[in-house]
Design a protein around this motif. Structure first.
Motif, PDB file in Angstrom:
ATOM      1  N   SER A 189       0.935  -1.011   0.066  1.00  0.00           N
ATOM      2  CA  SER A 189       0.088  -0.053   0.013  1.00  0.00           C
ATOM      3  C   SER A 189       1.046   1.208  -0.018  1.00  0.00           C
ATOM      4  CB  SER A 189      -0.898   0.058   1.074  1.00  0.00           C
ATOM      5  OG  SER A 189      -1.770   0.992   1.244  1.00  0.00           O
ATOM      6  N   GLU A 190       1.919   1.320   0.844  1.00  0.00           N
ATOM      7  CA  GLU A 190       2.649   2.287   0.920  1.00  0.00           C
ATOM      8  C   GLU A 190       3.470   2.654  -0.328  1.00  0.00           C
ATOM      9  OE1 GLU A 190       6.345   4.871   1.671  1.00  0.00           O
ATOM     10  OE2 GLU A 190       6.391   2.891   1.067  1.00  0.00           O
ATOM     11  N   GLY A 191       3.823   1.747  -1.127  1.00  0.00           N
ATOM     12  CA  GLY A 191       4.752   1.530  -2.333  1.00  0.00           C
ATOM     13  C   GLY A 191       3.751   2.286  -3.418  1.00  0.00           C
ATOM     14  N   HIS A 192       2.402   1.826  -3.273  1.00  0.00           N
ATOM     15  CA  HIS A 192       1.393   2.311  -4.196  1.00  0.00           C
ATOM     16  C   HIS A 192       1.272   3.999  -4.016  1.00  0.00           C
ATOM     17  CE1 HIS A 192      -2.023   2.654  -7.061  1.00  0.00           C
ATOM     18  NE2 HIS A 192      -2.991   3.013  -5.968  1.00  0.00           N
ATOM     19  N   MET A 193       1.311   4.224  -2.973  1.00  0.00           N
ATOM     20  CA  MET A 193       0.996   5.670  -2.373  1.00  0.00           C
ATOM     21  C   MET A 193       2.175   6.535  -3.167  1.00  0.00           C
ATOM     22  SD  MET A 193      -1.547   6.050   0.808  1.00  0.00           S
ATOM     23  CE  MET A 193      -0.893   4.482   1.542  1.00  0.00           C
ATOM     24  N   ARG A 194       3.539   5.812  -2.706  1.00  0.00           N
ATOM     25  CA  ARG A 194       4.542   6.697  -3.129  1.00  0.00           C
ATOM     26  C   ARG A 194       4.626   6.826  -4.508  1.00  0.00           C
ATOM     27  NH1 ARG A 194       8.778   8.423   0.005  1.00  0.00           N
ATOM     28  NH2 ARG A 194       7.970   7.302   1.678  1.00  0.00           N
ATOM     29  N   GLU A 195       4.302   5.936  -5.378  1.00  0.00           N
ATOM     30  CA  GLU A 195       4.213   6.256  -6.593  1.00  0.00           C
ATOM     31  C   GLU A 195       3.353   7.249  -7.254  1.00  0.00           C
ATOM     32  OE1 GLU A 195       3.158   2.632  -9.081  1.00  0.00           O
ATOM     33  OE2 GLU A 195       4.532   1.455  -8.211  1.00  0.00           O
ATOM     34  N   LYS A 196       2.156   7.225  -6.525  1.00  0.00           N
ATOM     35  CA  LYS A 196       1.517   8.804  -6.779  1.00  0.00           C
ATOM     36  C   LYS A 196       2.184   9.926  -6.384  1.00  0.00           C
ATOM     37  CE  LYS A 196      -3.105   6.232  -6.536  1.00  0.00           C
ATOM     38  NZ  LYS A 196      -3.497   6.498  -7.887  1.00  0.00           N
ATOM     39  N   TYR A 197       2.787   9.830  -5.253  1.00  0.00           N
ATOM     40  CA  TYR A 197       3.563  10.858  -4.928  1.00  0.00           C
ATOM     41  C   TYR A 197       4.557  11.329  -5.930  1.00  0.00           C
ATOM     42  CZ  TYR A 197       6.935  13.247  -1.384  1.00  0.00           C
ATOM     43  OH  TYR A 197       7.818  14.186  -0.826  1.00  0.00           O
ATOM     44  N   TYR A 198       5.421  10.290  -6.214  1.00  0.00           N
ATOM     45  CA  TYR A 198       6.456  10.932  -7.168  1.00  0.00           C
ATOM     46  C   TYR A 198       6.055  11.195  -8.264  1.00  0.00           C
ATOM     47  CZ  TYR A 198      10.064   8.397  -4.382  1.00  0.00           C
ATOM     48  OH  TYR A 198      10.803   7.905  -3.493  1.00  0.00           O
ATOM     49  N   SER A 199       4.701  11.133  -8.710  1.00  0.00           N
ATOM     50  CA  SER A 199       4.137  11.459  -9.884  1.00  0.00           C
ATOM     51  C   SER A 199       4.032  12.888 -10.139  1.00  0.00           C
ATOM     52  CB  SER A 199       2.609  10.955 -10.349  1.00  0.00           C
ATOM     53  OG  SER A 199       1.494  11.331  -9.520  1.00  0.00           O
ATOM     54  N   THR A 200       4.067  13.548  -9.027  1.00  0.00           N
ATOM     55  CA  THR A 200       3.934  14.935  -8.812  1.00  0.00           C
ATOM     56  C   THR A 200       5.219  15.877  -9.031  1.00  0.00           C
ATOM     57  OG1 THR A 200       4.190  15.159  -6.576  1.00  0.00           O
ATOM     58  CG2 THR A 200       1.833  14.613  -7.347  1.00  0.00           C
ATOM     59  N   PHE A 201       6.233  15.095  -8.960  1.00  0.00           N
ATOM     60  CA  PHE A 201       7.431  15.651  -8.762  1.00  0.00           C
ATOM     61  C   PHE A 201       7.835  16.615 -10.127  1.00  0.00           C
ATOM     62  CE2 PHE A 201      10.301  13.535  -5.564  1.00  0.00           C
ATOM     63  CZ  PHE A 201       9.301  13.433  -4.502  1.00  0.00           C
ATOM     64  N   ILE A 256       8.932  20.553  -9.952  1.00  0.00           N
ATOM     65  CA  ILE A 256      10.244  20.816 -10.349  1.00  0.00           C
ATOM     66  C   ILE A 256      10.074  21.614 -11.675  1.00  0.00           C
ATOM     67  CG2 ILE A 256      12.522  19.783 -11.131  1.00  0.00           C
ATOM     68  CD1 ILE A 256      12.073  17.717  -9.254  1.00  0.00           C
ATOM     69  N   ARG A 257       9.594  21.061 -12.599  1.00  0.00           N
ATOM     70  CA  ARG A 257       9.308  21.955 -13.996  1.00  0.00           C
ATOM     71  C   ARG A 257      10.669  22.208 -14.628  1.00  0.00           C
ATOM     72  NH1 ARG A 257       6.536  26.798 -11.912  1.00  0.00           N
ATOM     73  NH2 ARG A 257       7.598  26.127 -10.096  1.00  0.00           N
ATOM     74  N   HIS A 258      11.337  21.259 -14.672  1.00  0.00           N
ATOM     75  CA  HIS A 258      12.798  21.594 -15.251  1.00  0.00           C
ATOM     76  C   HIS A 258      13.204  20.321 -16.233  1.00  0.00           C
ATOM     77  CE1 HIS A 258      17.140  22.102 -15.689  1.00  0.00           C
ATOM     78  NE2 HIS A 258      17.027  23.269 -14.863  1.00  0.00           N
ATOM     79  N   PRO A 259      13.503  20.699 -17.533  1.00  0.00           N
ATOM     80  CA  PRO A 259      13.774  19.473 -18.514  1.00  0.00           C
ATOM     81  C   PRO A 259      14.816  18.545 -18.045  1.00  0.00           C
ATOM     82  CG  PRO A 259      14.490  21.548 -19.471  1.00  0.00           C
ATOM     83  CD  PRO A 259      13.587  21.830 -18.099  1.00  0.00           C
TER      84      PRO A 259
END
Length: 333
Positions: free
Chosen positions: A158-170, A174-177
């Motif tokens: 469950s934590e791994g699944h939520m961390r994936e969603k969290y990383y999807s916002t990075f 950051i907005r840097h190519p």
């Protein structure tokens, strides 16, 4: 306040009388032993037995990293705060399935709280709200289901699944190519952002290990991360709570302030790693962050981030002894 010494050059660590020094290219740099808690070694450094004996007396932990910045191991002085009663209680909570699951769940809840805090912080500062709203909504739904989870393995999933969603916002933050996330990759990281996450997490793991040494807890007995054949595991549990607010926030700051750029990374055959210059910048800014203070709502005073880790360990100890239920730290900025 005790400090951490980071060594990137090649050389020798030696003892002279009642002092320690690092020698490189004929120059000696003396180490203030009374004010040093840890030494992180990244260079090719020879260490004498007399040095290690004196470092042990002064309760200085030495952490080793290889040429690529990967954690290798630690010289962990003989435990000076051993308490049989605490260790027995720690083992009891690990062996009792219900007690272990309870503590493991609390570490996951703490991790989710901190990831949520980071997302809310950037949601309030960026115009794109939907990305954050969607993930925060998923976090709320997933958090409600944690109480029904029946195994530590399910919690980890469950934590791994939520961390994936969290990383999807990075990428939105950051907005840097030059720092596109793509997906989480390790050993070796496949892009610059993953290289930063891996390096930062590794440093925080060792920080947590060092702070455990200063308590009655045994670092070999974790609850979320299985003890099994790992040398240490409790520091991995505790680090889950601090990685988002220490490592991730620092990464965003370093990139957005242009303190780290494409030139600070080395391309390998099968991946990308932070260069020596990049590591120096990272740990310098990390040390500054660890010394900054935040208001602690229960103590009613400001404490440093490093002190926060120790206080978290004290709370775990009280939980094990049946004095007070453990509630993970929740950032309020």
């Amino acid at each position: 306040m005790k400090r951490t010494l980071y060594i990137f050059q090649n050389g020798e660590l030696r003892r002279k009388d009642h002092s320690l020094y690092f020698e490189t290219e004929g120059r000696k740099k003396y180490i203030p032993v009374e004010n040093t808690s840890d030494i992180y070694i990244f260079g090719e450094v020879d260490v004498s037995k007399r040095f290690l004996e004196f470092a042990s007396q002064k309760q200085i932990i030495v952490h080793y990293f290889n040429h690529y910045g990967y954690y290798v191991g630690s010289f962990y002085p003989r435990e000076h705060l051993n308490a049989g009663h605490v260790i027995l209680k720690q083992a009891e909570h690990y062996l009792d399935g219900g007690k272990r699951l309870n503590l493991a769940r609390r570490f996951i809840e703490g991790s989710i709280q901190q990831m949520s805090r980071v997302l809310k912080y950037y949601r309030s500062r960026l115009e794109v709200k939907d990305v954050f709203d969607n993930v925060l909504h998923d976090f709320e739904k997933e958090s409600l289901l944690l109480s029904d989870v029946q195994s530590v393995e399910q919690l980890m999933a469950s934590e791994g699944h939520m961390r994936e969603k969290y990383y999807s916002t990075f990428d939105t933050i950051i907005r840097h190519p030059d720092f596109v996330f793509e997906k989480r990759t390790k050993r070796p990281p496949h892009n610059r952002l993953n290289a930063l996450i891996s390096f930062g997490n590794s440093i925080v793991y060792t920080m947590c290990l060092s702070e455990i040494y200063k308590t009655y807890l045994d670092p070999r007995i974790g609850f979320l991360h299985s003890t099994n054949f790992r040398r240490f595991s409790l520091h991995l549990d505790v680090a889950e709570i601090f990685k988002p607010i220490i490592v991730d926030r620092l990464i965003f700051s370093l990139i957005n302030k242009k303190m780290l750029a494409k030139k600070h990374f080395d391309k390998l055959t099968d991946g990308i790693l932070l260069s020596e210059e990049g590591r120096k910048i990272f740990v310098s800014e990390l040390e500054k962050k660890m010394q900054t203070t935040v208001q602690h709502r229960h103590l009613g005073k400001s404490v440093s981030y490093r002190r926060l880790i120790r206080l978290e360990l004290y709370k775990i100890q009280k939980h094990l002894l049946g004095e007070k239920e453990y509630e993970p730290y929740a950032a309020k900025w």
